[in-house]
Scaffold this motif. Structure first.
Motif, PDB file in Angstrom:
ATOM      1  N   ASN A 122     -16.975 -31.113  16.981  1.00 32.21           N
ATOM      2  CA  ASN A 122     -16.691 -29.791  17.535  1.00 32.21           C
ATOM      3  C   ASN A 122     -16.874 -28.708  16.462  1.00 32.21           C
ATOM      4  O   ASN A 122     -16.079 -27.788  16.333  1.00 32.21           O
ATOM      5  CB  ASN A 122     -15.274 -29.743  18.127  1.00 32.21           C
ATOM      6  CG  ASN A 122     -15.070 -28.560  19.060  1.00 32.21           C
ATOM      7  OD1 ASN A 122     -16.014 -28.023  19.612  1.00 32.21           O
ATOM      8  ND2 ASN A 122     -13.820 -28.160  19.220  1.00 32.21           N
ATOM      9  N   GLY A 123     -17.945 -28.863  15.640  1.00 30.31           N
ATOM     10  CA  GLY A 123     -18.274 -27.882  14.623  1.00 30.31           C
ATOM     11  C   GLY A 123     -17.471 -27.967  13.342  1.00 30.31           C
ATOM     12  O   GLY A 123     -17.597 -27.110  12.475  1.00 30.31           O
ATOM     13  N   GLN A 124     -16.608 -28.997  13.204  1.00 26.38           N
ATOM     14  CA  GLN A 124     -15.772 -29.138  12.018  1.00 26.38           C
ATOM     15  C   GLN A 124     -16.027 -30.481  11.349  1.00 26.38           C
ATOM     16  O   GLN A 124     -16.380 -31.449  12.012  1.00 26.38           O
ATOM     17  CB  GLN A 124     -14.284 -29.082  12.413  1.00 26.38           C
ATOM     18  CG  GLN A 124     -13.863 -27.816  13.105  1.00 26.38           C
ATOM     19  CD  GLN A 124     -12.407 -27.894  13.498  1.00 26.38           C
ATOM     20  OE1 GLN A 124     -11.532 -27.936  12.655  1.00 26.38           O
ATOM     21  NE2 GLN A 124     -12.144 -27.951  14.804  1.00 26.38           N
ATOM     22  N   THR A 182      -1.487 -32.119   1.945  1.00 28.00           N
ATOM     23  CA  THR A 182      -0.091 -32.358   2.331  1.00 28.00           C
ATOM     24  C   THR A 182       0.077 -32.616   3.823  1.00 28.00           C
ATOM     25  O   THR A 182       1.183 -32.889   4.285  1.00 28.00           O
ATOM     26  CB  THR A 182       0.794 -31.165   1.929  1.00 28.00           C
ATOM     27  OG1 THR A 182       0.306 -29.991   2.595  1.00 28.00           O
ATOM     28  CG2 THR A 182       0.785 -30.959   0.421  1.00 28.00           C
ATOM     29  N   SER A 183      -1.019 -32.511   4.588  1.00 27.84           N
ATOM     30  CA  SER A 183      -0.930 -32.735   6.036  1.00 27.84           C
ATOM     31  C   SER A 183      -2.294 -33.175   6.548  1.00 27.84           C
ATOM     32  O   SER A 183      -3.292 -33.087   5.855  1.00 27.84           O
ATOM     33  CB  SER A 183      -0.498 -31.454   6.757  1.00 27.84           C
ATOM     34  OG  SER A 183      -1.487 -30.443   6.611  1.00 27.84           O
ATOM     35  N   TRP A 184      -2.287 -33.660   7.794  1.00 28.97           N
ATOM     36  CA  TRP A 184      -3.537 -33.960   8.488  1.00 28.97           C
ATOM     37  C   TRP A 184      -3.415 -33.416   9.897  1.00 28.97           C
ATOM     38  O   TRP A 184      -2.316 -33.248  10.414  1.00 28.97           O
ATOM     39  CB  TRP A 184      -3.871 -35.445   8.456  1.00 28.97           C
ATOM     40  CG  TRP A 184      -2.891 -36.349   9.135  1.00 28.97           C
ATOM     41  CD1 TRP A 184      -1.762 -36.894   8.591  1.00 28.97           C
ATOM     42  CD2 TRP A 184      -2.945 -36.808  10.488  1.00 28.97           C
ATOM     43  NE1 TRP A 184      -1.117 -37.663   9.520  1.00 28.97           N
ATOM     44  CE2 TRP A 184      -1.817 -37.639  10.694  1.00 28.97           C
ATOM     45  CE3 TRP A 184      -3.836 -36.617  11.532  1.00 28.97           C
ATOM     46  CZ2 TRP A 184      -1.555 -38.250  11.909  1.00 28.97           C
ATOM     47  CZ3 TRP A 184      -3.574 -37.233  12.750  1.00 28.97           C
ATOM     48  CH2 TRP A 184      -2.446 -38.044  12.925  1.00 28.97           C
ATOM     49  N   SER A 185      -4.540 -33.102  10.513  1.00 30.82           N
ATOM     50  CA  SER A 185      -4.553 -32.501  11.843  1.00 30.82           C
ATOM     51  C   SER A 185      -5.358 -33.354  12.808  1.00 30.82           C
ATOM     52  O   SER A 185      -6.437 -33.847  12.464  1.00 30.82           O
ATOM     53  CB  SER A 185      -5.181 -31.102  11.786  1.00 30.82           C
ATOM     54  OG  SER A 185      -4.459 -30.275  10.911  1.00 30.82           O
ATOM     55  N   GLU A 186      -4.842 -33.508  14.022  1.00 26.69           N
ATOM     56  CA  GLU A 186      -5.542 -34.250  15.076  1.00 26.69           C
ATOM     57  C   GLU A 186      -6.445 -33.277  15.828  1.00 26.69           C
ATOM     58  O   GLU A 186      -5.970 -32.418  16.561  1.00 26.69           O
ATOM     59  CB  GLU A 186      -4.527 -34.889  16.022  1.00 26.69           C
ATOM     60  CG  GLU A 186      -5.171 -35.688  17.120  1.00 26.69           C
ATOM     61  CD  GLU A 186      -4.179 -36.219  18.132  1.00 26.69           C
ATOM     62  OE1 GLU A 186      -4.505 -37.212  18.787  1.00 26.69           O
ATOM     63  OE2 GLU A 186      -3.089 -35.631  18.292  1.00 26.69           O
ATOM     64  N   LEU A 187      -7.755 -33.420  15.620  1.00 27.18           N
ATOM     65  CA  LEU A 187      -8.728 -32.510  16.222  1.00 27.18           C
ATOM     66  C   LEU A 187      -9.111 -32.907  17.640  1.00 27.18           C
ATOM     67  O   LEU A 187      -9.471 -32.057  18.449  1.00 27.18           O
ATOM     68  CB  LEU A 187      -9.997 -32.460  15.369  1.00 27.18           C
ATOM     69  CG  LEU A 187      -9.816 -32.068  13.903  1.00 27.18           C
ATOM     70  CD1 LEU A 187     -11.144 -32.196  13.158  1.00 27.18           C
ATOM     71  CD2 LEU A 187      -9.237 -30.675  13.786  1.00 27.18           C
ATOM     72  N   THR A 193     -12.887 -35.154  23.569  1.00 27.05           N
ATOM     73  CA  THR A 193     -11.690 -34.406  23.919  1.00 27.05           C
ATOM     74  C   THR A 193     -11.335 -33.542  22.715  1.00 27.05           C
ATOM     75  O   THR A 193     -11.237 -34.053  21.602  1.00 27.05           O
ATOM     76  CB  THR A 193     -10.525 -35.351  24.236  1.00 27.05           C
ATOM     77  OG1 THR A 193     -10.934 -36.266  25.254  1.00 27.05           O
ATOM     78  CG2 THR A 193      -9.304 -34.584  24.700  1.00 27.05           C
ATOM     79  N   TYR A 194     -11.174 -32.242  22.943  1.00 26.17           N
ATOM     80  CA  TYR A 194     -10.851 -31.303  21.869  1.00 26.17           C
ATOM     81  C   TYR A 194      -9.436 -30.763  22.065  1.00 26.17           C
ATOM     82  O   TYR A 194      -9.050 -30.431  23.190  1.00 26.17           O
ATOM     83  CB  TYR A 194     -11.827 -30.128  21.857  1.00 26.17           C
ATOM     84  CG  TYR A 194     -13.285 -30.517  21.880  1.00 26.17           C
ATOM     85  CD1 TYR A 194     -13.804 -31.404  20.947  1.00 26.17           C
ATOM     86  CD2 TYR A 194     -14.148 -29.993  22.833  1.00 26.17           C
ATOM     87  CE1 TYR A 194     -15.154 -31.759  20.964  1.00 26.17           C
ATOM     88  CE2 TYR A 194     -15.497 -30.333  22.857  1.00 26.17           C
ATOM     89  CZ  TYR A 194     -15.989 -31.216  21.918  1.00 26.17           C
ATOM     90  OH  TYR A 194     -17.313 -31.568  21.941  1.00 26.17           O
ATOM     91  N   PHE A 195      -8.677 -30.658  20.974  1.00 26.92           N
ATOM     92  CA  PHE A 195      -7.324 -30.112  21.008  1.00 26.92           C
ATOM     93  C   PHE A 195      -7.313 -28.779  20.270  1.00 26.92           C
ATOM     94  O   PHE A 195      -7.766 -28.689  19.138  1.00 26.92           O
ATOM     95  CB  PHE A 195      -6.337 -31.063  20.343  1.00 26.92           C
ATOM     96  CG  PHE A 195      -6.277 -32.422  20.984  1.00 26.92           C
ATOM     97  CD1 PHE A 195      -6.176 -32.560  22.355  1.00 26.92           C
ATOM     98  CD2 PHE A 195      -6.307 -33.560  20.208  1.00 26.92           C
ATOM     99  CE1 PHE A 195      -6.113 -33.816  22.947  1.00 26.92           C
ATOM    100  CE2 PHE A 195      -6.240 -34.816  20.784  1.00 26.92           C
ATOM    101  CZ  PHE A 195      -6.143 -34.945  22.157  1.00 26.92           C
ATOM    102  N   THR A 242      -9.464 -29.813  26.057  1.00 25.81           N
ATOM    103  CA  THR A 242     -10.774 -29.506  26.622  1.00 25.81           C
ATOM    104  C   THR A 242     -11.649 -30.750  26.580  1.00 25.81           C
ATOM    105  O   THR A 242     -11.646 -31.461  25.570  1.00 25.81           O
ATOM    106  CB  THR A 242     -11.443 -28.371  25.822  1.00 25.81           C
ATOM    107  OG1 THR A 242     -10.546 -27.263  25.762  1.00 25.81           O
ATOM    108  CG2 THR A 242     -12.743 -27.933  26.473  1.00 25.81           C
ATOM    109  N   PHE A 243     -12.376 -30.999  27.658  1.00 25.15           N
ATOM    110  CA  PHE A 243     -13.227 -32.190  27.760  1.00 25.15           C
ATOM    111  C   PHE A 243     -14.708 -31.803  27.748  1.00 25.15           C
ATOM    112  O   PHE A 243     -15.100 -30.806  28.353  1.00 25.15           O
ATOM    113  CB  PHE A 243     -12.922 -32.957  29.049  1.00 25.15           C
ATOM    114  CG  PHE A 243     -11.500 -33.403  29.138  1.00 25.15           C
ATOM    115  CD1 PHE A 243     -11.066 -34.526  28.452  1.00 25.15           C
ATOM    116  CD2 PHE A 243     -10.581 -32.695  29.902  1.00 25.15           C
ATOM    117  CE1 PHE A 243      -9.743 -34.938  28.526  1.00 25.15           C
ATOM    118  CE2 PHE A 243      -9.261 -33.098  29.981  1.00 25.15           C
ATOM    119  CZ  PHE A 243      -8.843 -34.220  29.298  1.00 25.15           C
ATOM    120  N   ASN A 244     -15.519 -32.615  27.063  1.00 33.00           N
ATOM    121  CA  ASN A 244     -16.959 -32.424  27.038  1.00 33.00           C
ATOM    122  C   ASN A 244     -17.623 -33.789  27.172  1.00 33.00           C
ATOM    123  O   ASN A 244     -17.458 -34.621  26.286  1.00 33.00           O
ATOM    124  CB  ASN A 244     -17.387 -31.745  25.738  1.00 33.00           C
ATOM    125  CG  ASN A 244     -18.885 -31.502  25.699  1.00 33.00           C
ATOM    126  OD1 ASN A 244     -19.535 -31.416  26.727  1.00 33.00           O
ATOM    127  ND2 ASN A 244     -19.418 -31.410  24.496  1.00 33.00           N
TER     128      ASN A 244
END
Length: 170
Positions: free
Chosen positions: A8-10, A34-39, A52-54, A77-79
């Motif tokens: 998703n462009g990241q 110090t953190s991680w993110s669920e994309l 699936t994008y969050f 969002t679904f693609n």
């Protein structure tokens, strides 16, 4: 999978989940100091890839204390698009305890036990209420999950219960 990918462009790191005899699916994360993110996620079924994008992604601190909560309030969002349409998800993730958990792949002392409660609402009038108990072993990842979901569509509800266990760790 240590090789970064574009999602998703990241730039993202793939966490691989391969069901027994199945096609791998991926949770996409952005890993920070110090953190991680669920994309979001990527899976393939019958030759079709679904992403699936969050937004915004949930940010998980790498260090948590028992009882600490993470609030969820995001768009889903679904693609390609799905018949349900895109959704909104709210809820909490709580680090409940640290305990030993056993799965077919082994016994994992000091696993982090999380309680996750979410409500996902879709524009077609569908609502999904999900409660997940997840055990995450340090240095390994998810080794056991117990999921209870009640989905309501047009006034009709169905409840499902699922248990996932690690059968092998690579």
């Amino acid at each position: 999978d240590a090789n970064p990918v574009t999602f998703n462009g990241q730039s993202a790191t793939r966490i691989v989940d391969t069901p027994s005899g199945g096609t791998p699916s991926y949770t996409m994360i952005s890993d920070g100091a110090t953190s991680w993110s669920e994309l979001g996620g990527r899976s393939t079924s019958n030759g079709t890839t679904q992403e699936t994008y969050f937004s915004p992604p949930i940010v998980f601190p790498k260090t948590m204390t028992i009882g600490q909560a993470i609030n969820i309030n995001r768009a889903v969002t679904f693609n390609p698009a799905t018949p349900t349409g895109n959704g909104t998800q709210t809820g909490t993730i709580v680090l409940t305890s640290r305990e030993s958990v056993t799965a077919p792949a082994g016994t994992y002392p000091n696993a982090c036990k999380f309680t996750i409660n979410t409500t996902t609402t879709y524009p077609i009038g569908s609502t999904s209420n999900t409660r997940t108990i997840a055990w995450v072993a340090p240095g390994v990842g998810l080794v056991r999950g117990e999921i209870s979901d009640t989905t309501t569509v047009m006034g009709f509800s169905i409840t499902s219960n699922t248990t996932m266990v690690a059968t092998a760790v690579q």
